[in-house]
Design an enzyme around this catalytic site. Structure first.
Site, PDB file in Angstrom:
ATOM      1  N   TYR A  58       0.837  -1.192   0.000  1.00 43.23           N
ATOM      2  CA  TYR A  58       0.000   0.000   0.000  1.00 43.23           C
ATOM      3  C   TYR A  58       0.878   1.252   0.000  1.00 43.23           C
ATOM      4  CZ  TYR A  58      -3.894  -3.068   1.366  1.00 43.23           C
ATOM      5  OH  TYR A  58      -4.853  -4.065   1.425  1.00 43.23           O
ATOM      6  N   PRO A 210     -16.979  -3.755   1.195  1.00 39.16           N
ATOM      7  CA  PRO A 210     -18.429  -3.834   1.433  1.00 39.16           C
ATOM      8  C   PRO A 210     -19.237  -2.904   0.546  1.00 39.16           C
ATOM      9  CG  PRO A 210     -17.344  -2.609   3.190  1.00 39.16           C
ATOM     10  CD  PRO A 210     -16.250  -3.214   2.357  1.00 39.16           C
ATOM     11  N   LEU A 211     -18.581  -1.870  -0.004  1.00 40.22           N
ATOM     12  CA  LEU A 211     -19.281  -0.955  -0.914  1.00 40.22           C
ATOM     13  C   LEU A 211     -18.969  -1.262  -2.376  1.00 40.22           C
ATOM     14  CD1 LEU A 211     -18.902   2.436   1.009  1.00 40.22           C
ATOM     15  CD2 LEU A 211     -20.623   0.633   1.256  1.00 40.22           C
ATOM     16  N   ALA A 212     -18.380  -2.446  -2.620  1.00 46.69           N
ATOM     17  CA  ALA A 212     -18.096  -2.891  -3.984  1.00 46.69           C
ATOM     18  C   ALA A 212     -17.329  -1.832  -4.770  1.00 46.69           C
ATOM     19  CB  ALA A 212     -19.381  -3.275  -4.718  1.00 46.69           C
ATOM     20  N   GLY A 214     -17.194   1.265  -4.462  1.00 46.72           N
ATOM     21  CA  GLY A 214     -17.935   2.499  -4.720  1.00 46.72           C
ATOM     22  C   GLY A 214     -19.289   2.307  -5.367  1.00 46.72           C
TER      23      GLY A 214
END
Length: 346
Positions: A58, A210-212, A214
């Site tokens: 990262y 969890p928000l795929a 965006g």
């Protein structure tokens, strides 16, 4: 349920918060300063999140440096996780799952994080060039040396998860304790085999996305303009709402947004509540870039979903659904490399 309602990571006995703070967006990749990242980490810890997840790749180690700065004086209260495998620089030796690289990589992570051990060290991706036994044995050595407490995997196929467990047992080595994998309302492939295998072998499951990426922020709606996203620059076509390959995903995202509106909650709340409602999910990673982003996640643990709501979700996106192979976290080599599917022409 609250952030302090800890869950046990697999069979380790380690108690973790239902949300994990992901740090992929800290540093150059997320275009954030060190001070920005430190503020987010401190806010997360103060709110009750006790797991921080990072990786050496990262922002080429910068994320680990930010985490290390933020945890000074607070390290003992945190379950600290990092990962190895992906490239950290242009040197082709500085990546992979070999004993040689694992031994070097962990020292680099410990140095950047300013600690003498990791609570969880994860294989960021599987690798066919390295025999799984070599990777498992190297990680077992790190456990025995006290440099890591546990190790886990990330985006392993069901077969690879079983093989890693079998190799550890056959050679009397420390077993993997967890699997990190994408899971959301739009990416449900792990429900087919990965989650049942995790249950069978007692693996903790740490989900991400969890928000795929965006798609579940509420901005992806039929008839709405193309949402802006810095991720669009990284993966061409993945976020194009006009692309035929994204039509089904867009329709599902729109229907899920409508369901959230009907329930009087945000799509972000619905998305995270869905992930946390699965009995095999230990903790869900959220990856905010700012404190404001983080705050939108913190109330989600107080949003229970009834069986009726979960049934409606299943009607919109049936269990086990994956709209695009890339959404699963990796494209299998057998699909990505044509030479593995074609006999050479004489």
């Amino acid at each position: 349920m609250a952030l302090q309602d800890f869950r046990v990571l697999g069979r380790t006995g380690v108690k973790v918060s239902p949300l994990t703070l992901g740090t992929m967006n800290f540093g150059a990749r997320g275009k954030t300063t060190h001070e920005d990242g430190i503020r987010v980490i401190h806010r997360a810890l103060d709110a009750g999140i006790n797991v921080v997840d990072t990786a050496d790749t990262y922002s080429h180690g910068e994320s680990e440096e930010i985490v290390g700065k933020a945890l000074k004086g607070r390290r003992d209260d945190v379950i600290l996780a990092s990962k190895f495998h992906n490239a950290v620089d242009d040197n082709p030796q500085h990546r992979g799952n070999s004993r040689r690289w694992i031994t070097d990589a962990v020292e680099g992570s410990l140095r950047r994080l300013g600690t003498d051990h990791l609570d969880l060290y994860q294989v960021h991706r599987p690798e066919s060039q390295t025999e799984i036994g070599e990777t498992v044995a190297a990680l077992d050595d790190l456990v025995r040396a006290g440099k890591i407490r546990y190790y886990g995997t990330s985006v392993f196929s069901p077969a690879e998860l079983v093989e890693a467990q079998w190799v550890a047992d056959a050679r009397n080595l420390q077993r993997s304790s967890s699997e990190q994998v994408p899971y959301s309302l739009l990416i449900r492939g792990i429900e087919r085999e990965t989650l049942p295998i995790a249950r069978k072998y007692g693996l903790g499951v740490i989900t991400y996305g969890p928000l795929a990426a965006g798609w579940l922020t509420g901005k992806y709606r039929i008839g709405a303009p193309q949402p802006e996203s810095y991720r669009a620059e990284l993966i061409k076509g993945r976020f194009d709402i006009d692309a035929p390959s994204n039509a089904e995903k867009l329709a599902a995202a729109d229907a899920l947004a409508a369901l959230a509106e009907e329930l009087g909650i945000s799509l972000i709340q619905l998305s995270l509540a869905f992930v946390l409602s699965h009995p095999d999910v230990t903790s869900a990673i959220v990856g905010p870039r700012t404190v404001e982003h983080l705050d939108t996640y913190l109330d989600v643990v107080d949003v229970p979903l009834s069986a009726d709501v979960l049934d409606k979700i299943d009607e919109i996106v049936p269990p086990g659904t994956v709209f695009a192979e890339r959404d699963t976290g990796k494209i299998p080599e057998a699909l990505a490399r044509p030479e593995l599917r074609r006999r050479p022409v004489a």
